[in-house]
Motif scaffolding. Sequence first.
Motif, short mmCIF file in Angstrom:
data_model
loop_
_atom_site.label_atom_id
_atom_site.label_comp_id
_atom_site.label_asym_id
_atom_site.label_seq_id
_atom_site.Cartn_x
_atom_site.Cartn_y
_atom_site.Cartn_z
N SER A 1 0.82 -1.21 0.00
CA SER A 1 0.00 0.00 0.00
C SER A 1 0.85 1.26 0.00
CB SER A 1 -0.92 0.03 1.23
OG SER A 1 -0.17 0.30 2.40
N LEU A 2 0.21 2.34 -0.42
CA LEU A 2 0.77 3.68 -0.32
C LEU A 2 -0.17 4.49 0.56
CD1 LEU A 2 2.19 5.91 -3.13
CD2 LEU A 2 0.45 6.82 -1.61
N ARG A 3 0.41 5.18 1.54
CA ARG A 3 -0.41 5.97 2.47
C ARG A 3 0.08 7.40 2.51
NH1 ARG A 3 -3.20 2.23 6.33
NH2 ARG A 3 -2.67 0.13 5.62
N LEU A 4 -0.87 8.33 2.66
CA LEU A 4 -0.59 9.76 2.74
C LEU A 4 -0.94 10.25 4.14
CD1 LEU A 4 -2.06 10.91 -0.70
CD2 LEU A 4 0.30 10.31 -0.17
N TRP A 5 0.00 11.00 4.76
CA TRP A 5 -0.15 11.45 6.14
C TRP A 5 -0.10 12.97 6.22
CZ3 TRP A 5 -0.52 7.05 9.27
CH2 TRP A 5 -0.01 5.87 8.73
N ASN A 6 -0.90 13.53 7.10
CA ASN A 6 -0.85 14.96 7.37
C ASN A 6 0.37 15.25 8.22
OD1 ASN A 6 -1.29 17.52 8.81
ND2 ASN A 6 -3.33 17.47 7.87
N THR A 7 1.26 16.11 7.71
CA THR A 7 2.51 16.38 8.42
C THR A 7 2.25 17.00 9.79
OG1 THR A 7 3.59 16.75 6.29
CG2 THR A 7 4.74 17.53 8.24
N THR A 8 1.23 17.80 9.91
CA THR A 8 0.95 18.52 11.16
C THR A 8 0.33 17.61 12.21
OG1 THR A 8 0.61 20.56 9.91
CG2 THR A 8 -0.19 20.51 12.18
N THR A 9 -0.66 16.81 11.82
CA THR A 9 -1.39 16.00 12.79
C THR A 9 -0.96 14.54 12.83
OG1 THR A 9 -3.13 15.41 11.20
CG2 THR A 9 -3.39 17.49 12.42
N GLY A 10 -0.32 14.06 11.80
CA GLY A 10 0.05 12.66 11.73
C GLY A 10 -1.08 11.75 11.31
N ALA A 11 -2.25 12.31 11.01
CA ALA A 11 -3.41 11.50 10.61
C ALA A 11 -3.32 11.16 9.12
CB ALA A 11 -4.70 12.25 10.89
N GLN A 12 -3.96 10.05 8.74
CA GLN A 12 -3.99 9.68 7.34
C GLN A 12 -4.94 10.59 6.58
OE1 GLN A 12 -3.85 5.63 5.94
NE2 GLN A 12 -3.73 4.86 8.04
N ARG A 13 -4.51 11.06 5.43
CA ARG A 13 -5.34 11.98 4.64
C ARG A 13 -6.42 11.22 3.88
NH1 ARG A 13 -3.92 17.16 4.23
NH2 ARG A 13 -1.83 17.84 4.85
N THR A 14 -6.12 10.03 3.39
CA THR A 14 -7.07 9.24 2.59
C THR A 14 -6.96 7.79 2.99
OG1 THR A 14 -5.47 8.81 0.82
CG2 THR A 14 -6.80 10.82 0.64
N SER A 15 -7.82 6.99 2.42
CA SER A 15 -7.71 5.54 2.60
C SER A 15 -6.44 5.06 1.91
CB SER A 15 -8.93 4.84 2.00
OG SER A 15 -10.11 5.29 2.65
N PRO A 16 -5.88 3.93 2.34
CA PRO A 16 -4.66 3.42 1.70
C PRO A 16 -4.89 3.16 0.22
CG PRO A 16 -5.11 2.28 3.77
CD PRO A 16 -6.31 3.11 3.49
N LEU A 17 -3.87 3.44 -0.58
CA LEU A 17 -3.91 3.18 -2.01
C LEU A 17 -3.21 1.84 -2.22
CD1 LEU A 17 -2.88 6.76 -3.23
CD2 LEU A 17 -5.18 5.85 -2.78
#
Length: 779
Positions: A746-762
């Motif tokens: 998978s590829l995952r995108l994270w919010n640099t400020t909060t550490g939360a995932q921006r979207t579902s895993p690709l």
Amino acid sequence: PPTRVMPPLLPTRVLSDLQPYLSRRGDGSGFSLVCWYHRQFWETAEACYVPEQRTRIKRHKEMRDYFSGKWAGTKKPYNLWLAERVQRPGFFPTETEGDRHVTFQPLVLQGQLGTTGAMINTRRVHELMHHLIGAHDEDFAVSELCSVEYIAAKFQSGAGAMLLAELAAARLSFPESSLAVGQVKSFIGRRLDRLLSPAAPNATFQLAIQEPDKSVPSRNAQMLGANLLKYVIRWINKPQSLEPCILTISEHEGRVNQVCWSPDGLLLASVSDDCSIKICNASTGEEFCTLKGHGDPVTSVAFKNDGSTIVSGSWDKTLRLWDVKLGKETQFPITGHTATINVAAFSNDGVMLASASGSPGHSDYSIRLWYAGTGQPIGNPLHGHTGAVFTVVFDNTGNMLASGGADCTIRLWSTRNCVQLKLFDQLHTDSVMSLSYSPDGAFLASASLDNTIIIWNASGGNLMFGPTLAHSNGVNSVAFAPSGSLLASGGGDNMIKVWSPVRGSPLGRQVELSGHKYPVTSVAFSPDSSTIASGGDDATVRLWDATLAISDKQDSIPGVNGSADASSNFLMRPSSFTRTKSQSFSDRTASDDQDKVPKTPEIKPSVLTQEDLQQIATTGQQSSHHLVETCLSIAFSPCGNVLASASGTVFGKGSADVIEFRDPKDATLSGIQLKGHQRAIAALCFSSDSQLIASGSWDKTVRLWNVSDNSVQLDASLMRGHEGAVSDVDFSPDCQTIASVSEDRSLRLWNTTTGAQRTSPLSKHSDWVRILFFRAPMH
């Protein structure tokens, strides 16, 4: 235009006297156009009438306005200077008022474009683009060149080659529009055989519609009127991707053995089993000349550094030198070899020639040096190979020659003393078919029938990278790009592969180009590194857009497969990249381990010497700093004065070191050590402002470290979600997002400020994802 502008006998006399310097061509209106083609007349006219650049541009603009129909219907003449001269009483006594009006300039004079009865306005088609480019009118020129109607009119009037030349000129003149113009040029080059067919005048519209919807030809074709698309078939589920092949040249009647670019990139030479040498226009594919003289298949060709001469070698055991402009041999054939000649090459200064021979049943496995000007031998033949010699290449200085052959060895020779200097005989297990020096002369790439490519230290003969499994049926050719950033290879699997550096390995990323129907025998980069030429057993020469081949969206290109090999433990020199990494996945782990949030990282002063850095860069290991741990990743900050290195063992905890280069002359570099990951750290990346570091680990987590202002208080935020080892991380250009890829595919995108995932895993990959990077923003 007026038909009576001078007494009838005068043009007859002029045409008779200047016949050797004139050419005629008709247009759809029935008028005959007379054009100067003798260069001396053209240069004289330009120097006499338009000596200044400003005046030249002004005249181009006037002609642009005329051929575009801007003055259509208005009264001649167009300016006072001309009026004073042509409106004298009796100058044209029989001329009426109507004769002095400018004619309209439609694209089609009669009939409908795309039908067999259409009469094309060839004056407009032939002249307008020349003046648009000369007038620096980018918007108009690009709009016209990208118009499907203009393309159709060009081919219907028999000017397809001229169109390709116009596209090449526009791409140079208008670099900001090179992408759109390049797409059109690629479209035409791929479909040239269909577009040239007189039996299908409507082919241009059909072929343009079949291009991907977002491509320039398809977008413009979709805007055509219903009458032009009446007989066009729409392809509903067509491929929505661009093709990198931009031109196919089918002039040879046998296998193409080698291709070679002229130094200025304008011409392309190829040699074949049909015993001929062909020189073609690299932009249009038009044959410039065919050189015949060899009695057997021609195996090799090379241009001299000034482009005036080419050398060819053949199975007839001779070398021949040819004058490119005259298309003739410059001297008698050069003889001396007693076996078939497999390769010939010029030195960079054009003073020397090298040739090599060998074939079954012959014992002449020699390399010979010659004076290029006279064809006389230099010293004694170079003996050492125990089998046929298939490749020779001079280094940049001309003082050294590298050779490879059927004995699986590579040898370095002194061209001054004609003696062997070094022998590489340990790694290749089959014939060495091709060698290529990097532009700076530091590296030597070798290609072999054992399916591998190896990169060597050119001076010391040490292994630098590889062996890398490159092709599935032997590697026949390898070539460095003049820019030094790419490597191309051609193999017996009918594929061309373009290699680009990733995370420290020059062979880290590969893109496959498919199109040849049989094995690829030769690859060569254009002087500007933008185009790859290839030749193959299918008797074709093909040109490929290197920039499209290595684009970040290569997996959406039909016939193009992209992948990255992150198995190398070596580093390219840091100056070549914004971010440099070295990764090893030979001891990968999938252990489900502690998922606890780590405590504040332990800060431990450390010292890293220049010797340690050198050892990391050459072996992937360091002894004094991480002791028995392996250096898995290394990254330089964009600002250039901070280095981060990561290490770990299979079952131990991972750590990272941040080192600031306080004084380039000081061998002792102080830094800090970051700890927190529960397994080895496989990837590091700096943010664009050098303030943050992202790390990915085999403990399935991504962590963010704040190293701004060399602060002792380091903050780490934990990003959980991956179900397997994290293999790579990267910041977006704006530093707002961190991307990570993992063994869990998978590829995952994270919010640099909060550490939360921006979207579902690709998760569309079918295997472990090892490499990723954001595309740099376009400027």
